[in-house]
Design a protein around this motif. Structure first.
Motif, PDB file in Angstrom:
ATOM      1  N   LEU A 127       0.836  -1.188   0.000  1.00 48.86           N
ATOM      2  CA  LEU A 127       0.000   0.000   0.000  1.00 48.86           C
ATOM      3  C   LEU A 127       0.882   1.252   0.000  1.00 48.86           C
ATOM      4  N   GLN A 128       1.988   1.159   0.742  1.00 46.51           N
ATOM      5  CA  GLN A 128       2.900   2.309   0.814  1.00 46.51           C
ATOM      6  C   GLN A 128       3.479   2.617  -0.563  1.00 46.51           C
ATOM      7  N   THR A 129       3.996   1.584  -1.201  1.00 45.32           N
ATOM      8  CA  THR A 129       4.560   1.749  -2.535  1.00 45.32           C
ATOM      9  C   THR A 129       3.513   2.320  -3.478  1.00 45.32           C
ATOM     10  N   LEU A 130       2.321   1.783  -3.320  1.00 45.76           N
ATOM     11  CA  LEU A 130       1.234   2.188  -4.204  1.00 45.76           C
ATOM     12  C   LEU A 130       0.971   3.685  -4.080  1.00 45.76           C
ATOM     13  N   ILE A 131       0.863   4.109  -2.818  1.00 45.35           N
ATOM     14  CA  ILE A 131       0.525   5.514  -2.601  1.00 45.35           C
ATOM     15  C   ILE A 131       1.722   6.422  -2.908  1.00 45.35           C
ATOM     16  N   ASP A 132       2.875   6.080  -2.260  1.00 49.31           N
ATOM     17  CA  ASP A 132       4.036   6.962  -2.426  1.00 49.31           C
ATOM     18  C   ASP A 132       4.636   6.890  -3.825  1.00 49.31           C
ATOM     19  N   GLY A 133       4.559   5.721  -4.426  1.00 49.96           N
ATOM     20  CA  GLY A 133       5.221   5.541  -5.715  1.00 49.96           C
ATOM     21  C   GLY A 133       4.335   5.876  -6.905  1.00 49.96           C
ATOM     22  N   TYR A 134       3.015   5.788  -6.731  1.00 49.15           N
ATOM     23  CA  TYR A 134       2.136   5.968  -7.887  1.00 49.15           C
ATOM     24  C   TYR A 134       1.122   7.075  -7.681  1.00 49.15           C
ATOM     25  N   VAL A 135       0.347   6.936  -6.571  1.00 52.51           N
ATOM     26  CA  VAL A 135      -0.762   7.874  -6.412  1.00 52.51           C
ATOM     27  C   VAL A 135      -0.261   9.305  -6.204  1.00 52.51           C
ATOM     28  N   THR A 136       0.645   9.475  -5.201  1.00 53.67           N
ATOM     29  CA  THR A 136       1.141  10.828  -4.924  1.00 53.67           C
ATOM     30  C   THR A 136       1.827  11.453  -6.144  1.00 53.67           C
ATOM     31  N   PRO A 137       2.763  10.764  -6.796  1.00 51.78           N
ATOM     32  CA  PRO A 137       3.388  11.349  -7.989  1.00 51.78           C
ATOM     33  C   PRO A 137       2.373  11.713  -9.057  1.00 51.78           C
ATOM     34  N   MET A 138       1.332  10.869  -9.192  1.00 49.23           N
ATOM     35  CA  MET A 138       0.351  11.132 -10.242  1.00 49.23           C
ATOM     36  C   MET A 138      -0.402  12.427  -9.977  1.00 49.23           C
ATOM     37  N   LEU A 139      -0.516  12.756  -8.642  1.00 52.66           N
ATOM     38  CA  LEU A 139      -1.210  13.991  -8.293  1.00 52.66           C
ATOM     39  C   LEU A 139      -0.342  15.208  -8.602  1.00 52.66           C
ATOM     40  N   GLY A 140       0.967  14.960  -8.653  1.00 50.84           N
ATOM     41  CA  GLY A 140       1.888  16.053  -8.971  1.00 50.84           C
ATOM     42  C   GLY A 140       1.682  16.559 -10.402  1.00 50.84           C
ATOM     43  N   ALA A 141       2.221  17.736 -10.680  1.00 49.65           N
ATOM     44  CA  ALA A 141       1.976  18.391 -11.961  1.00 49.65           C
ATOM     45  C   ALA A 141       2.549  17.619 -13.150  1.00 49.65           C
TER      46      ALA A 141
END
Ligand SMILES: Nc1ncnc2c1ncn2[C@@H]1O[C@H](COP(=O)(O)OP(=O)(O)O)[C@@H](O)[C@H]1O
Ligand SMILES: [Mg+2]
Length: 652
Positions: free
Chosen positions: A67-81
């Protein structure tokens, strides 16, 4: 793993509930070892189970971590510009995570399936062993163990064992693997949040200990009440006739109500405390969740300026918090379950100990080496052993010098100064001496409890004598193999036991290889043929419930036929005709006389008319033979027998 095993033990949340501290669980090492020995045929199964348990636990931990990898590695970056991570990457990651969950679930399914079949296999083996061993136990065992207790080894004890093998053990193993791996994963994620979890668990245990302690008192009472109600039901069902005859229904119902009420009260109290456990546990769990979320959030947004503690550790990401929250839930749950499982295991171990105690009961000792063989006489009258059934029998007596002696089976019985006690110190028979020549009829008369049945119990070696000797055809009966000794005697008891099966099968019990013709001939001899033919299906009528469809006398006639079919040289008739009315007895008597002809017969009878024609009558009083002789001799002596005889006359 929330499926709560159904068991007779503590209900979920009882003292067996989430209470790690407190009552020490005592498990006998030897019992564990013995139980483990039953797994020897299932080594491969167990290795697989172990692998699946670890896979399942580790997969669920890894999924939480992912879940950590998922959020930190994919979800958060995807929210970035200007993100280089696309939806397809996220989908791939989601698939990976899904695979982990599926893998965990499948492993769980596999090990449950394997354990189910392993535990059933082991239980089958244990039941087989128990029953086989029970058949070897001496009568003495059944004197001192009641039916209900013996029965519960096959029902309650094996059932709690099944619960343990199929559910508690694998679940406990899985819980422990989960707890350990989750603990280290949590530590890796965040030491501080882990400390919060530990502190919280401490509070939870305190609360559970309090509730558990309260309910355990009522739980013990509940168990006792259950046993109380059950034993009362059993007694009343068995004694229905007596209940009805004495119009005891209302009284019996009132007593049942009292016991049932007590059961209700104890169960209610035990469970009302027990039922708090679940909700309390859940709500505390939510509070922990909230606290972790808040603290985690604070740590993540570094908004605790004056808190020096956070120096160097305030590097929590959103992903870390999310995965930590998931981990914390899968940490608390198995901890609350493992104590339940340990309790279920302890209870099953107690059951296992009782089962092993039965298996360890010393079997009926048999040092006999003299056996009964088919005999053939050659022209000179010498006996040789024969493979076929010759209708003649001989004792095969191997002597210590290597020679073999064949002694014809005649039915000569001698008791020489026999003393006997069922319970040490309480002598029941004193200096009993008697002899019966082949073909003689020896009768025992005397008051109830005088020791008549006991003498016959000694002749067939249901019990062993303390002092003196019993000889059979000149051989000390201790040297004769018990099965062969008993095969040479027919016994008709007052209490008839008929088994579920046809009339024919019940008669054949006397001699398993008897033909239908032999069985019918035996029934004719016992005068049972007449009424059997009147039954709906004649000899093929199926008897059930100990022949409850027959009269007491008819049941007795079948048991006489059963003894007759064995055609033994020695017969023991213990009050065999006392449940038959006098008119039927007259009919039976002729059958009995035919049955007794040419045999050594020990007859115990209530009605002195039945024993008048005996060769010798022994009058017993408190374990001593006080008079002996023929009817005429005893009458002439005007002693105890004379009194009994004249007394009996007045009665009839
Ligand atoms: N299984 C047993 N265990 C202990 N005592 C027994 C047992 N069976 C019988 N007794 C005692 O032995 C005595 C003789 O009993 P028994 O031989 O059955 O008398 P009966 O002459 O009526 O057949 C009685 O005092 C009885 O209480
Ligand atoms: Mg008796």
């Amino acid at each position: 793993m929330s499926n709560q095993p159904r068991r007779q033990g503590p209900p979920s949340g009882g003292p067996g509930g989430p209470k790690m501290v407190g009552k020490p669980v005592s498990v006998n090492k030897n019992t564990v070892k013995r139980l483990l020995s039953y797994f020897s045929n299932y080594k491969l199964h167990m290795i697989l189970v172990f692998v699946f348990i670890i896979t399942s636990a580790v997969a669920s931990v890894m999924a939480s971590l992912f879940l950590q990898t998922l959020i930190d590695g994919y979800v958060t970056p995807m929210l970035g510009a200007n993100s280089s991570v696309g939806f397809s990457d996220l989908a791939m990651a989601l698939v990976k995570m899904g695979c982990l969950y599926v893998c965990g679930a499948l492993s769980g399914l596999f090990y449950s399936r394997i354990m189910a079949s392993v535990s059933q296999g082991i239980l089958k083996k244990i039941r087989d062993k128990m029953f086989a061993h029970m058949q070897t136990l001496p009568i003495k065992y059944f004197d001192s163990h009641n039916f209900g207790d013996t029965m519960s080894h096959y029902t309650n004890d094996t059932d709690s064992l099944r619960q343990m093998l199929a559910q508690s053990v694998p679940q406990a193993m899985s819980s422990i693997v989960t707890i350990v791996s989750v603990f280290f994963s949590m530590l890796r994620q965040s030491v501080w949040l882990t400390l919060i979890v530990i502190a919280f668990l401490f509070i939870i245990f305190k609360a559970m200990g309090f509730i558990g302690g309260k309910s355990s008192k009522y739980f013990v009472k509940q168990q006792k009440s259950v046993a109380d109600v059950n034993s009362y039901i059993e007694e009343m069902v068995n004694g229905q006739k007596v209940v009805k005859v004495f119009c005891y229904e209302d009284k019996s119902k009132a007593e049942f109500d009292r016991r049932n009420n007590e059961l209700f009260n104890n169960m209610r109290k035990a469970n009302s405390y027990g039922n708090i456990v679940g909700p309390v546990m859940n709500n505390l769990g939510y509070i922990l969740y909230v606290i972790l979320a808040i603290v985690g959030g604070l740590l993540a947004i570094k908004s605790i300026p004056n808190l020096s503690l956070t120096a160097g550790i305030n590097t929590l990401t959103l992903g870390t918090i999310a995965s930590f929250l998931t981990l914390s839930r899968s940490f608390v749950q198995p901890i609350s379950q493992v104590s339940q499982q340990i309790n279920a295991i302890a209870m099953a171990m107690a059951g296992a100990e009782r089962i092993f105690a039965l298996i360890d009961e010393a079997p009926e000792a048999d040092d006999g080496y003299v056996t009964l063989v088919n005999a053939k006489y050659d022209a000179d009258g010498n006996i040789t052993e024969s493979e076929e059934r010759t209708g003649q029998w001989a004792w095969k007596h191997p002597h210590s010098d290597g020679t073999l002696e064949y002694i014809p089976l005649k039915g000569n019985v001698v008791l020489d100064d026999v003393d006997f006690a069922y319970v040490e110190g309480k002598t029941v028979l004193h200096n009993v001496s008697l002899y019966a020549e082949p073909g003689q009829k020896v009768a025992f008369v005397g008051a109830t409890g005088a020791g008549k049945t006991t003498i016959t119990n000694l002749i067939n070696r249901f019990y062993d004598i303390a002092d003196g000797k019993i000889r059979y055809d000149g051989i000390n009966i201790n040297k004769i193999k018990k099965a062969d000794l008993r095969r040479s005697m027919g016994i008709v008891l007052q209490d008839v036991n008929l088994f579920t099966g046809t009339v024919m099968e019940n008669i054949r019990y006397g001699k398993l290889d008897a033909t239908d013709e032999e069985c019918i001939a035996a029934a004719k001899l016992a005068n049972a043929d007449g009424f059997i033919r009147m039954l709906p299906q004649g000899y093929n009528t199926v008897l059930e419930g100990d022949g409850s469809g027959l009269s007491q006398g008819q049941r007795q006639l079948i048991s006489i036929a059963r003894a007759a079919v064995a055609d033994p040289p020695v017969m023991i008739l213990d009050e065999a005709t006392s449940s038959i009315d006098t008119r039927t007895e007259a009919i039976v008597q002729s059958g009995m006389d035919a049955l007794m002809k040419g045999r050594t017969v020990f007859v115990i009878a209530h009605r002195l008319s039945t024993v008048q024609n005996s060769d010798v009558i022994m009058v017993l009083e408190q374990g001593r033979i006080i008079e002996r002789g023929s009817h005429e001799k005893l009458i002439a002596e005007k002693g105890k027998y004379y009194q009994l005889y004249t007394g009996a006359f007045e009665l009839e």
